[in-house]
Design a protein around this motif. Structure first.
Motif, short mmCIF file in Angstrom:
data_model
loop_
_atom_site.label_atom_id
_atom_site.label_comp_id
_atom_site.label_asym_id
_atom_site.label_seq_id
_atom_site.Cartn_x
_atom_site.Cartn_y
_atom_site.Cartn_z
N UNK A 140 -13.62 7.88 -6.88
CA UNK A 140 -12.53 8.67 -7.10
C UNK A 140 -11.30 7.24 -6.90
N UNK A 141 -9.83 8.56 -6.46
CA UNK A 141 -9.07 7.38 -6.46
C UNK A 141 -9.40 6.65 -5.86
N UNK A 142 -9.06 5.12 -6.11
CA UNK A 142 -9.06 3.83 -5.09
C UNK A 142 -7.79 3.70 -4.81
N UNK A 143 -7.09 4.33 -5.47
CA UNK A 143 -5.62 3.93 -4.97
C UNK A 143 -5.16 4.06 -3.77
N UNK A 144 -5.39 6.08 -3.62
CA UNK A 144 -5.21 6.90 -2.21
C UNK A 144 -5.83 6.52 -1.54
N UNK A 145 -6.62 5.74 -1.81
CA UNK A 145 -8.07 5.81 -0.93
C UNK A 145 -8.14 4.17 0.13
N UNK A 146 -7.40 3.30 -1.05
CA UNK A 146 -6.27 1.83 -0.35
C UNK A 146 -5.28 2.25 0.60
N UNK A 147 -4.60 3.10 -0.17
CA UNK A 147 -3.42 4.33 0.63
C UNK A 147 -3.69 4.27 2.57
N UNK A 148 -4.43 5.06 1.97
CA UNK A 148 -4.92 6.35 3.58
C UNK A 148 -5.60 4.93 4.21
N UNK A 149 -7.04 3.54 3.62
CA UNK A 149 -7.61 2.83 4.73
C UNK A 149 -6.52 1.92 5.36
#
Length: 204
Positions: A140-149
């Motif tokens: 999945x989109x890793x940037x958005x995952x990092x933003x969410x986490x």
């Protein structure tokens, strides 16, 4: 990401956030002695330091920092000395800043305290460096995952540390000078203990 993955991450972050530590004691002591605003400025500095660490972890640099060896040890020792220095000042404070708000440290000093104490704990960086990759889905989109986490961790920190500052400031306004001095001394002693622990802790 799945709801189960996010819930597991959020639960770990919540436990890590609410556990008391040197930053919490610093926020409590400053809020009681100087008011809610001082405690919230401490929180702001802590959040800024946390954001830097999450960004470094998200960029995949945590492993590089872990290999920094002596440089990381020097950062840890510098943070330990700074914690002990703040604690000693709190113990030695005769209460002038409590009696006269004009003698309180400048507002920028409270923010800087929070920032330096947060950044001086390399275990926090390595915690996120080890934690975040376990939950990121590479498909999945890793940037958005990092933003969410990362955003979740920051929100928890704001709510937890902000609550410490508001409650401590509220209580501090209702304590007499002697009680606030004693609380400041207790907080200073805890910070010194935290500094000694940080100096003796092993990062790896």
């Amino acid at each position: 990401m799945t709801l189960e993955t996010y819930a597991a991450y959020a639960a770990i972050c919540l436990v890590a956030t609410v556990m008391p530590g040197p930053t919490n004691m610093m926020i409590l002591a400053n809020a009681m002695r100087h008011g809610v605003r001082a405690g919230l400025l401490n929180v702001g500095g802590t959040i800024a330091g946390l954001a830097v660490m999450i960004t470094i972890s998200g960029l995949g640099l945590a492993s590089l920092v872990a290999l920094a060896g002596h440089w990381l040890d020097w950062a840890r020792l510098a943070g330990a000395v700074y914690l002990c220095w703040i604690g000693w000042k709190m113990i030695r404070d005769r209460g002038a800043s409590m009696e006269n708000p004009q003698s309180a440290p400048p507002r920028s000093g409270f923010f800087l305290q929070g920032l330096l104490v947060s950044l001086s704990n390399p275990k926090q960086l390595l915690f996120f460096g080890a934690l975040l990759p376990q939950f990121v889905d590479p498909t999945l989109n890793q940037v958005w995952q990092m933003v969410i986490f990362g955003g979740t961790a920051i929100v928890f920190c704001v709510l937890s540390d902000g609550s410490y500052a508001v409650v401590a400031g509220y209580i501090g306004r209702r304590l007499n000078l002697v009680a606030r001095r004693n609380i400041g001394r207790i907080g200073g002693a805890v910070l010194i203990v935290g500094g000694v622990w940080l100096a003796s802790a092993r990062v790896r």
